[in-house]
Design a protein around this motif. Sequence first.
Motif, PDB file in Angstrom:
ATOM      1  N   ASN A 174     -34.347   6.263 -37.049  1.00 31.01           N
ATOM      2  CA  ASN A 174     -34.062   4.833 -36.986  1.00 31.01           C
ATOM      3  C   ASN A 174     -33.936   4.252 -38.398  1.00 31.01           C
ATOM      4  N   ASP A 175     -33.623   2.966 -38.483  1.00 30.03           N
ATOM      5  CA  ASP A 175     -33.390   2.338 -39.790  1.00 30.03           C
ATOM      6  C   ASP A 175     -34.624   2.406 -40.686  1.00 30.03           C
ATOM      7  N   GLU A 176     -35.802   2.195 -40.101  1.00 22.99           N
ATOM      8  CA  GLU A 176     -37.030   2.220 -40.898  1.00 22.99           C
ATOM      9  C   GLU A 176     -37.267   3.600 -41.498  1.00 22.99           C
ATOM     10  N   GLU A 177     -37.022   4.648 -40.698  1.00 27.19           N
ATOM     11  CA  GLU A 177     -37.201   6.014 -41.197  1.00 27.19           C
ATOM     12  C   GLU A 177     -36.199   6.318 -42.312  1.00 27.19           C
ATOM     13  N   TRP A 178     -34.957   5.851 -42.147  1.00 26.58           N
ATOM     14  CA  TRP A 178     -33.946   6.044 -43.189  1.00 26.58           C
ATOM     15  C   TRP A 178     -34.397   5.392 -44.486  1.00 26.58           C
ATOM     16  N   GLU A 179     -34.848   4.140 -44.396  1.00 26.94           N
ATOM     17  CA  GLU A 179     -35.231   3.407 -45.603  1.00 26.94           C
ATOM     18  C   GLU A 179     -36.444   4.036 -46.282  1.00 26.94           C
ATOM     19  N   GLU A 180     -37.379   4.532 -45.479  1.00 30.57           N
ATOM     20  CA  GLU A 180     -38.533   5.216 -46.058  1.00 30.57           C
ATOM     21  C   GLU A 180     -38.096   6.482 -46.786  1.00 30.57           C
ATOM     22  N   PHE A 181     -37.196   7.227 -46.176  1.00 26.23           N
ATOM     23  CA  PHE A 181     -36.713   8.457 -46.800  1.00 26.23           C
ATOM     24  C   PHE A 181     -35.977   8.151 -48.102  1.00 26.23           C
ATOM     25  N   GLU A 182     -35.050   7.192 -48.047  1.00 23.81           N
ATOM     26  CA  GLU A 182     -34.235   6.896 -49.221  1.00 23.81           C
ATOM     27  C   GLU A 182     -35.089   6.361 -50.374  1.00 23.81           C
ATOM     28  N   SER A 183     -36.026   5.468 -50.081  1.00 27.40           N
ATOM     29  CA  SER A 183     -36.871   4.909 -51.132  1.00 27.40           C
ATOM     30  C   SER A 183     -37.797   5.967 -51.721  1.00 27.40           C
ATOM     31  N   ALA A 184     -38.389   6.777 -50.852  1.00 27.71           N
ATOM     32  CA  ALA A 184     -39.290   7.821 -51.329  1.00 27.71           C
ATOM     33  C   ALA A 184     -38.547   8.848 -52.172  1.00 27.71           C
ATOM     34  N   TYR A 185     -37.277   9.078 -51.836  1.00 29.20           N
ATOM     35  CA  TYR A 185     -36.468  10.060 -52.564  1.00 29.20           C
ATOM     36  C   TYR A 185     -36.336   9.693 -54.042  1.00 29.20           C
ATOM     37  N   ARG A 186     -36.301   8.382 -54.323  1.00 28.00           N
ATOM     38  CA  ARG A 186     -36.084   7.930 -55.694  1.00 28.00           C
ATOM     39  C   ARG A 186     -37.320   7.338 -56.362  1.00 28.00           C
ATOM     40  N   SER A 187     -38.388   7.137 -55.631  1.00 26.86           N
ATOM     41  CA  SER A 187     -39.499   6.337 -56.153  1.00 26.86           C
ATOM     42  C   SER A 187     -40.141   6.935 -57.411  1.00 26.86           C
ATOM     43  N   ASP A 188     -40.334   8.247 -57.437  1.00 27.13           N
ATOM     44  CA  ASP A 188     -40.943   8.869 -58.617  1.00 27.13           C
ATOM     45  C   ASP A 188     -40.067   8.676 -59.855  1.00 27.13           C
ATOM     46  N   ALA A 189     -38.756   8.854 -59.657  1.00 29.63           N
ATOM     47  CA  ALA A 189     -37.846   8.683 -60.789  1.00 29.63           C
ATOM     48  C   ALA A 189     -37.812   7.230 -61.248  1.00 29.63           C
ATOM     49  N   GLU A 190     -37.832   6.292 -60.309  1.00 28.96           N
ATOM     50  CA  GLU A 190     -37.811   4.875 -60.671  1.00 28.96           C
ATOM     51  C   GLU A 190     -39.073   4.485 -61.449  1.00 28.96           C
ATOM     52  N   GLU A 191     -40.210   5.002 -61.019  1.00 29.77           N
ATOM     53  CA  GLU A 191     -41.454   4.694 -61.721  1.00 29.77           C
ATOM     54  C   GLU A 191     -41.428   5.274 -63.137  1.00 29.77           C
ATOM     55  N   TRP A 192     -40.912   6.484 -63.259  1.00 33.39           N
ATOM     56  CA  TRP A 192     -40.813   7.113 -64.583  1.00 33.39           C
ATOM     57  C   TRP A 192     -39.870   6.326 -65.488  1.00 33.39           C
ATOM     58  N   LEU A 193     -38.738   5.884 -64.936  1.00 35.02           N
ATOM     59  CA  LEU A 193     -37.779   5.122 -65.733  1.00 35.02           C
ATOM     60  C   LEU A 193     -38.364   3.798 -66.216  1.00 35.02           C
ATOM     61  N   ALA A 194     -39.151   3.152 -65.362  1.00 38.46           N
ATOM     62  CA  ALA A 194     -39.764   1.886 -65.761  1.00 38.46           C
ATOM     63  C   ALA A 194     -40.762   2.074 -66.898  1.00 38.46           C
ATOM     64  N   SER A 195     -41.389   3.247 -66.963  1.00 44.16           N
ATOM     65  CA  SER A 195     -42.401   3.518 -67.989  1.00 44.16           C
ATOM     66  C   SER A 195     -41.835   4.202 -69.221  1.00 44.16           C
ATOM     67  N   HIS A 196     -40.622   4.757 -69.110  1.00 43.89           N
ATOM     68  CA  HIS A 196     -40.029   5.502 -70.232  1.00 43.89           C
ATOM     69  C   HIS A 196     -38.576   5.077 -70.441  1.00 43.89           C
ATOM     70  N   PRO A 197     -38.314   3.803 -70.673  1.00 41.84           N
ATOM     71  CA  PRO A 197     -36.925   3.341 -70.771  1.00 41.84           C
ATOM     72  C   PRO A 197     -36.153   3.917 -71.953  1.00 41.84           C
ATOM     73  N   ASP A 198     -36.861   4.338 -72.988  1.00 39.95           N
ATOM     74  CA  ASP A 198     -36.193   4.841 -74.186  1.00 39.95           C
ATOM     75  C   ASP A 198     -36.281   6.356 -74.341  1.00 39.95           C
ATOM     76  N   HIS A 199     -36.743   7.029 -73.310  1.00 33.51           N
ATOM     77  CA  HIS A 199     -36.831   8.489 -73.358  1.00 33.51           C
ATOM     78  C   HIS A 199     -35.428   9.088 -73.501  1.00 33.51           C
ATOM     79  N   PRO A 200     -35.301  10.222 -74.212  1.00 34.83           N
ATOM     80  CA  PRO A 200     -33.973  10.840 -74.381  1.00 34.83           C
ATOM     81  C   PRO A 200     -33.264  11.156 -73.060  1.00 34.83           C
TER      82      PRO A 200
END
Length: 229
Positions: A167-193
């Motif tokens: 269902n839509d909720e499961e899709w959104e959970e999957f899609e958000s979880a798929y990127r969440s670690d990378a998004e958190e890393w990007l927010a903390s390391h904006p100038d990383h190579p």
Amino acid sequence: MVQRLVASEPRSVLDLGCGWGELMLRILDEAPGASGVGIDLNGEDLARGRANAEERGLGGRVEFVQESATDTAHGPADVVLCLGAGHALSSAALPLATVEALRALRGLVNPGGRVVLGEGFWQRTPTAAELAAMWPDARADEHLSLGDLVDAAIEAGFRPLWVEAANDEEWEEFESAYRSDAEEWLASHPDHPLAAETRAKVDTQRASWLRGYRGVLGIAYLTLVPVVD
């Protein structure tokens, strides 16, 4: 799904394109008399599966094999899983690959057994703009409708025991979880190579979902029983 599958009292489970075999391990955990084989080409995923199996006390009942699922010598089995991995059973382009995968799965399941196929389907015909925002070379004829997918399973020699879709909720959970670690890393390391490259990949994938296949592409889970020959 696990409870429905173990109700058939399986003795063997075959997971094709298994990744780290989470569904297979859950089935084995609920079916103490069963053993399992997971097949995949990704060695890192298989190693994670082996570690998870050992942690759960299932190491002696499951084998993770690094090989192609095409023309596998493993099987037949009482429960055959193929979740998002139908392409591993056919070299044809979609949607013919799905049809050929169903035929291959029919030969890998024991009489009275169960096949669980997880496969994409179009919830509606995508527009040209939506196709352009999806993956490269996305086509309107790339997937079947849910009705046509079930018909293909019947034509391959199955009866559809259970038809369900994410269902839509499961899709959104999957899609958000798929990127969440990378998004958190990007927010903390904006100038990383590696930040620019990572940001571009994450932004592209997110746009593909939100502007392309969100509300258009569905994921069906078909629990199939083979028709007696």
